[in-house]
Design a protein around this motif. Structure first.
Motif, PDB file in Angstrom:
ATOM      1  N   VAL A   1     -10.429  -4.483   6.669  1.00 58.09           N
ATOM      2  CA  VAL A   1      -8.998  -4.154   6.620  1.00 58.09           C
ATOM      3  C   VAL A   1      -8.797  -2.961   5.685  1.00 58.09           C
ATOM      4  O   VAL A   1      -9.349  -2.938   4.578  1.00 58.09           O
ATOM      5  CB  VAL A   1      -8.194  -5.380   6.119  1.00 58.09           C
ATOM      6  CG1 VAL A   1      -6.758  -4.992   5.782  1.00 58.09           C
ATOM      7  CG2 VAL A   1      -8.216  -6.478   7.174  1.00 58.09           C
ATOM      8  N   PRO A   2      -8.030  -1.934   6.104  1.00 58.45           N
ATOM      9  CA  PRO A   2      -7.894  -0.716   5.289  1.00 58.45           C
ATOM     10  C   PRO A   2      -7.169  -0.960   3.961  1.00 58.45           C
ATOM     11  O   PRO A   2      -6.420  -1.926   3.802  1.00 58.45           O
ATOM     12  CB  PRO A   2      -7.102   0.228   6.198  1.00 58.45           C
ATOM     13  CG  PRO A   2      -6.431  -0.647   7.193  1.00 58.45           C
ATOM     14  CD  PRO A   2      -7.315  -1.823   7.387  1.00 58.45           C
ATOM     15  N   PHE A   3      -7.374  -0.040   3.040  1.00 60.56           N
ATOM     16  CA  PHE A   3      -6.910  -0.173   1.669  1.00 60.56           C
ATOM     17  C   PHE A   3      -5.415  -0.455   1.563  1.00 60.56           C
ATOM     18  O   PHE A   3      -4.982  -1.295   0.770  1.00 60.56           O
ATOM     19  CB  PHE A   3      -7.287   1.094   0.883  1.00 60.56           C
ATOM     20  CG  PHE A   3      -6.753   1.145  -0.520  1.00 60.56           C
ATOM     21  CD1 PHE A   3      -6.785   0.032  -1.344  1.00 60.56           C
ATOM     22  CD2 PHE A   3      -6.235   2.332  -1.035  1.00 60.56           C
ATOM     23  CE1 PHE A   3      -6.296   0.083  -2.644  1.00 60.56           C
ATOM     24  CE2 PHE A   3      -5.754   2.397  -2.333  1.00 60.56           C
ATOM     25  CZ  PHE A   3      -5.779   1.266  -3.137  1.00 60.56           C
TER      26      PHE A   3
ATOM     27  N   ASN B   1      -4.793   2.615 -13.363  1.00 60.21           N
ATOM     28  CA  ASN B   1      -4.704   3.410 -14.592  1.00 60.21           C
ATOM     29  C   ASN B   1      -3.410   4.214 -14.694  1.00 60.21           C
ATOM     30  O   ASN B   1      -3.186   4.897 -15.698  1.00 60.21           O
ATOM     31  CB  ASN B   1      -5.898   4.365 -14.685  1.00 60.21           C
ATOM     32  CG  ASN B   1      -7.195   3.617 -14.941  1.00 60.21           C
ATOM     33  OD1 ASN B   1      -7.215   2.651 -15.702  1.00 60.21           O
ATOM     34  ND2 ASN B   1      -8.267   4.039 -14.286  1.00 60.21           N
ATOM     35  N   ALA B   2      -2.563   4.144 -13.669  1.00 59.75           N
ATOM     36  CA  ALA B   2      -1.315   4.921 -13.672  1.00 59.75           C
ATOM     37  C   ALA B   2      -0.297   4.278 -14.616  1.00 59.75           C
ATOM     38  O   ALA B   2      -0.221   3.058 -14.728  1.00 59.75           O
ATOM     39  CB  ALA B   2      -0.748   5.004 -12.260  1.00 59.75           C
ATOM     40  N   ASN B   3       0.479   5.112 -15.308  1.00 54.52           N
ATOM     41  CA  ASN B   3       1.549   4.586 -16.152  1.00 54.52           C
ATOM     42  C   ASN B   3       2.883   4.677 -15.408  1.00 54.52           C
ATOM     43  O   ASN B   3       2.957   5.226 -14.304  1.00 54.52           O
ATOM     44  CB  ASN B   3       1.615   5.307 -17.506  1.00 54.52           C
ATOM     45  CG  ASN B   3       1.844   6.808 -17.356  1.00 54.52           C
ATOM     46  OD1 ASN B   3       2.612   7.245 -16.501  1.00 54.52           O
ATOM     47  ND2 ASN B   3       1.179   7.597 -18.199  1.00 54.52           N
TER      48      ASN B   3
ATOM     49  N   LYS C   1      -5.347   6.963  -3.631  1.00 58.68           N
ATOM     50  CA  LYS C   1      -6.643   6.934  -2.921  1.00 58.68           C
ATOM     51  C   LYS C   1      -7.488   5.691  -3.192  1.00 58.68           C
ATOM     52  O   LYS C   1      -8.221   5.240  -2.319  1.00 58.68           O
ATOM     53  CB  LYS C   1      -7.508   8.163  -3.258  1.00 58.68           C
ATOM     54  CG  LYS C   1      -6.809   9.484  -3.176  1.00 58.68           C
ATOM     55  CD  LYS C   1      -6.341   9.823  -1.787  1.00 58.68           C
ATOM     56  CE  LYS C   1      -5.792  11.234  -1.743  1.00 58.68           C
ATOM     57  NZ  LYS C   1      -4.843  11.437  -0.654  1.00 58.68           N
ATOM     58  N   ASN C   2      -7.435   5.129  -4.413  1.00 56.96           N
ATOM     59  CA  ASN C   2      -8.265   3.964  -4.717  1.00 56.96           C
ATOM     60  C   ASN C   2      -7.580   3.080  -5.753  1.00 56.96           C
ATOM     61  O   ASN C   2      -6.654   3.504  -6.446  1.00 56.96           O
ATOM     62  CB  ASN C   2      -9.660   4.368  -5.181  1.00 56.96           C
ATOM     63  CG  ASN C   2      -9.635   5.164  -6.469  1.00 56.96           C
ATOM     64  OD1 ASN C   2      -9.268   4.661  -7.523  1.00 56.96           O
ATOM     65  ND2 ASN C   2     -10.020   6.445  -6.374  1.00 56.96           N
TER      66      ASN C   2
ATOM     67  N   GLN D   1     -12.053  -3.457   1.108  1.00 57.55           N
ATOM     68  CA  GLN D   1     -11.722  -2.027   1.033  1.00 57.55           C
ATOM     69  C   GLN D   1     -10.670  -1.769  -0.038  1.00 57.55           C
ATOM     70  O   GLN D   1      -9.499  -2.063   0.156  1.00 57.55           O
ATOM     71  CB  GLN D   1     -11.200  -1.531   2.392  1.00 57.55           C
ATOM     72  CG  GLN D   1     -12.170  -1.682   3.542  1.00 57.55           C
ATOM     73  CD  GLN D   1     -13.389  -0.801   3.364  1.00 57.55           C
ATOM     74  OE1 GLN D   1     -13.264   0.373   3.053  1.00 57.55           O
ATOM     75  NE2 GLN D   1     -14.558  -1.373   3.549  1.00 57.55           N
ATOM     76  N   LEU D   2     -11.086  -1.228  -1.163  1.00 56.41           N
ATOM     77  CA  LEU D   2     -10.156  -0.943  -2.252  1.00 56.41           C
ATOM     78  C   LEU D   2     -10.066   0.549  -2.544  1.00 56.41           C
ATOM     79  O   LEU D   2      -9.695   0.983  -3.624  1.00 56.41           O
ATOM     80  CB  LEU D   2     -10.571  -1.720  -3.508  1.00 56.41           C
ATOM     81  CG  LEU D   2     -10.305  -3.233  -3.378  1.00 56.41           C
ATOM     82  CD1 LEU D   2     -10.996  -4.010  -4.472  1.00 56.41           C
ATOM     83  CD2 LEU D   2      -8.808  -3.513  -3.390  1.00 56.41           C
ATOM     84  N   GLU D   3     -10.399   1.338  -1.534  1.00 60.16           N
ATOM     85  CA  GLU D   3     -10.170   2.778  -1.582  1.00 60.16           C
ATOM     86  C   GLU D   3     -10.019   3.282  -0.150  1.00 60.16           C
ATOM     87  O   GLU D   3     -10.454   2.638   0.800  1.00 60.16           O
ATOM     88  CB  GLU D   3     -11.318   3.506  -2.282  1.00 60.16           C
ATOM     89  CG  GLU D   3     -12.656   3.356  -1.595  1.00 60.16           C
ATOM     90  CD  GLU D   3     -13.765   4.075  -2.364  1.00 60.16           C
ATOM     91  OE1 GLU D   3     -13.478   4.612  -3.447  1.00 60.16           O
ATOM     92  OE2 GLU D   3     -14.892   4.100  -1.857  1.00 60.16           O
TER      93      GLU D   3
END
Length: 666
Positions: free
Chosen positions: A501-503, A535-537, A528-529, A577-579
């Protein structure tokens, strides 16, 4: 047959199939066959924009964005109706009518009163030109793009229609569609809509018409307004509207006198619950249009029409107990358990009490006699307590302080009505609910695994989160209730297949609050992943297209939790799928980031589809119509004159495909 003839033929076929399905409720082809024809037409229109037609059936899919709905005047004012609540009121109304038209026999047209959002739609030369909300009756909001997506509304008429007229009706949301929309909201942890009427009305003001197209709205029409219409009676007008292609319910009836009107009212007061949509009364109209003209209007209402409002069906019963349900997000919902009673054609045993504030407002106590009605004709609700019947020893209800499932102390966030169980990872209903969401059709779609089986696996101690699914063995599953060897094999295979299954669907499956399908796609495409997203704030997240602060906070909170990080690391090890798969990632550059392009005309270097892909692959967005937000118009041969005029008015740069090539390659 040349291209134009093929396009014209397809448009006519699709319009007829839409009419058969949405108006006559008599489809002649399958949904698949319809979709194939629609795709064929879309491809031809994309390749031959010189044959563009704003009334093509392809506009039904939506796509136009309306940031601000223009307020426009009604050419013919939209009046409201006077209400009556008894047959005596109707007798008095008839007396007032006869004082004006004389002591003559008056016939009436009886129509059901639909509970939706009022709309006025203008047609010129058989084509839909404008749709406007009621507003204050003198002016309303132009919602044409959104109304065009409602398939029961004809874009092109048939038969002997007048050159120009307005038709009035109600935009409604049938019960089945309303329930489906609420199920989808509950699935992502959102609050369900309150009732079909408000949801239909709100849908008309959505900015993206493609989102409106996804909603199962319907349109029931009942009144033709205009000059030189050559109509003699209301009953004739309804039939004419049907002949022209409008959806006019067949429940209307011509009554020769008020006795027949009363028969109509009595019948539908009982049978309205069999209808697929809300109705809250009957509209009675003087049938002869000559009499309507003589009767005229008061300052607010036509004198020739009267709405008879049904009384909301109420019953009294006894409150036996209050139980508390825990949802997937931990929200607590109090439920009234009632002595079974018949209401609106169904046996009611339970009713929602919503939250602690509602319980306090009603001052409801165990053993009380309560009055119940169906809110929006669909959800039972307690509206009052019969205080005269209360046992003097009845104790005030104390809202629970601890979770009924795991005994964790409940919390209530400031500004929110609900209490929550904060034991996100230890409360059984929350755990089961998250796993059920993970395996659902729009998420991982794990074949052989359903909601009941998830509960069995959890109660047997085989899973405590969705990562555990990937360690299940056939031998562990077979002993479970209703599980045979083949069922166990299918379940294990379904779990294994879900690794493909896609990300973006995996991201939706994780169950991050407020991250539905569309938001998951946006985040997956941008980051993308999973690691980049984790890690995004908050500031970085809100800069992503269409991501607001509430979503951003929820995402950050999810990845701040160590247990979530541990589960995600396990999913990586299992091969989920994690990316974004590199072969599916078409991004070339971000040279056009933040730029909106509108494409118009016929091109030599690119096909229209290739040009749009090139825009998106370089970080740009493709707009469907020119607005002040448009950065560039890419013009080919035979660019539409209206687009050219609008681009010039707004001083938007018009470039060629050669200029575009330089933008992305220079």
């Amino acid at each position: 047959m040349n291209v134009l003839e093929t396009i014209t033929k397809l448009r006519a076929e699709l319009n007829q199939h839409n009419f058969n399905y949405y108006v006559l409720d008599n489809p002649m082809i399958s949904d698949y066959e319809f979709d194939i024809k629609l795709k064929e037409l879309q491809d031809l229109e994309n390749k031959h924009p010189e044959f563009f037609d704003e009334n093509s059936p392809t506009v039904r899919v939506g796509g136009a964005i309306t940031k601000n709905f223009e307020t426009v005047p009604h050419e013919n004012r939209m009046y409201s109706l006077d209400n009556s609540y008894s047959k005596e009121d109707l007798l008095d109304w008839e007396t007032r009518c006869k004082k004006i038209v004389g002591e003559v026999a008056i016939e009436y047209t009886c129509e059901l009163k639909y509970d939706g959002a009022s709309i006025s739609i203008t047609y010129e030369n058989g084509l839909l030109k404008r749709a406007v909300t009621r507003g204050d009756g003198f002016q309303g909001d132009d919602v044409t793009n959104n109304v065009k997506t409602i398939k029961a509304v004809p874009i092109k008429l048939k038969g002997d229609f007048p050159d120009k007229f307005d038709i009035r009706g109600e935009i409604i949301l049938p019960f089945a569609g309303f329930e489906k929309m609420n199920q989808d909201l509950i699935e992502i942890g959102e609050t369900p809509y309150s009732n079909p009427r408000n949801t239909a009305s709100g849908s008309l003001k959505l900015q993206n018409s493609a989102e409106v197209a996804k909603r199962p709205l319907d349109c029931l029409l009942y009144s033709i307004v205009g000059n030189n219409l050559d109509l003699t009676t209301q009953n004739e007008a309804l039939q004419k509207a049907r002949d022209w292609g409008f959806k006019v319910p067949n429940q209307s009836k011509l009554a020769k006198n008020l006795d027949e009107v009363f028969q109509f009212i009595d019948y539908w007061d009982v049978h309205r619950h069999e209808l697929p949509y809300e109705t809250d009364g009957v509209v009675v109209k003087v049938n002869l249009i000559q009499y309507q003209e003589e009767l005229g209007y008061t300052a607010k209402s036509p004198r020739w029409a009267m709405a008879y409002k049904f009384k909301s069906e109420q019953v009294s019963t006894v409150l036996n107990s209050i139980s508390y349900q825990v949802g997937r997000t931990g929200a607590i919902t109090p439920v009234a358990n009632l002595e079974p009673v018949q209401l609106a054609g169904t046996i009611v045993k339970r009713a929602s009490l919503h939250n602690a504030d509602q319980i306090e407002k009603l001052d409801i106590r165990i053993g009380d006699t309560v009055f119940v009605e169906k809110g929006g004709e669909i959800i039972p609700k307690i509206i009052a307590v019969d205080l005269a019947a209360r046992n003097p020893n009845a104790e005030p209800t104390k809202y629970i302080t601890n979770c009924p499932e795991c005994n964790t102390e409940l919390v209530r966030i400031e500004g929110e009505a609900n209490h929550y169980c904060p034991n996100f990872y230890g409360c059984p209903p929350q755990i089961i609910g998250r796993i059920q969401h993970f395996i659902s059709r729009k998420a991982m779609d794990i074949e052989g695994l359903g909601g009941e089986t998830v509960a069995l696996l959890f109660n047997a101690g085989l899973v405590s989160n969705y990562a555990d699914l990937y360690e299940l063995q056939k031998e562990q599953i077979i002993p479970l209730e209703r599980m045979a060897e083949k069922s166990a094999e299918n379940l294990v295979k379904g779990v294994e297949d879900s690794k493909n299954v896609p990300f973006e669907r995996v991201l939706y499956a994780l169950g991050i609050r407020y991250v539905g399908e569309t938001v998951a796609k946006k985040l997956a495409k941008h980051y993308k992943n999973i690691d980049a997203l984790a890690n995004a704030n908050i500031l970085e997240l809100v800069l992503v297209d269409e991501i607001g602060e509430k979503i951003a906070q929820s995402v950050v909170q999810f990845f701040d939790n160590q247990e979530n990080i541990t589960i995600i690391e396990r999913l990586k090890q299992y091969g989920v799928q994690l990316e974004i798969n590199a072969s599916n990632d078409t991004t070339v550059s971000d040279k056009l980031k933040g730029k909106i392009f509108v494409v118009s005309g016929v091109f030599e270097i690119y096909s229209r589809d290739d040009l749009k892909k090139a825009i998106e692959n370089n970080g740009g967005k493709v707009g469907s119509s020119i607005s002040s937000k448009t950065d560039y118009v890419i013009a080919g041969d035979n660019m539409g004159p209206s687009k050219l005029e609008k681009a010039n008015q707004l001083k938007i740069p018009i470039i060629t495909e050669v200029d575009f090539n330089q933008l992305i390659n220079g």
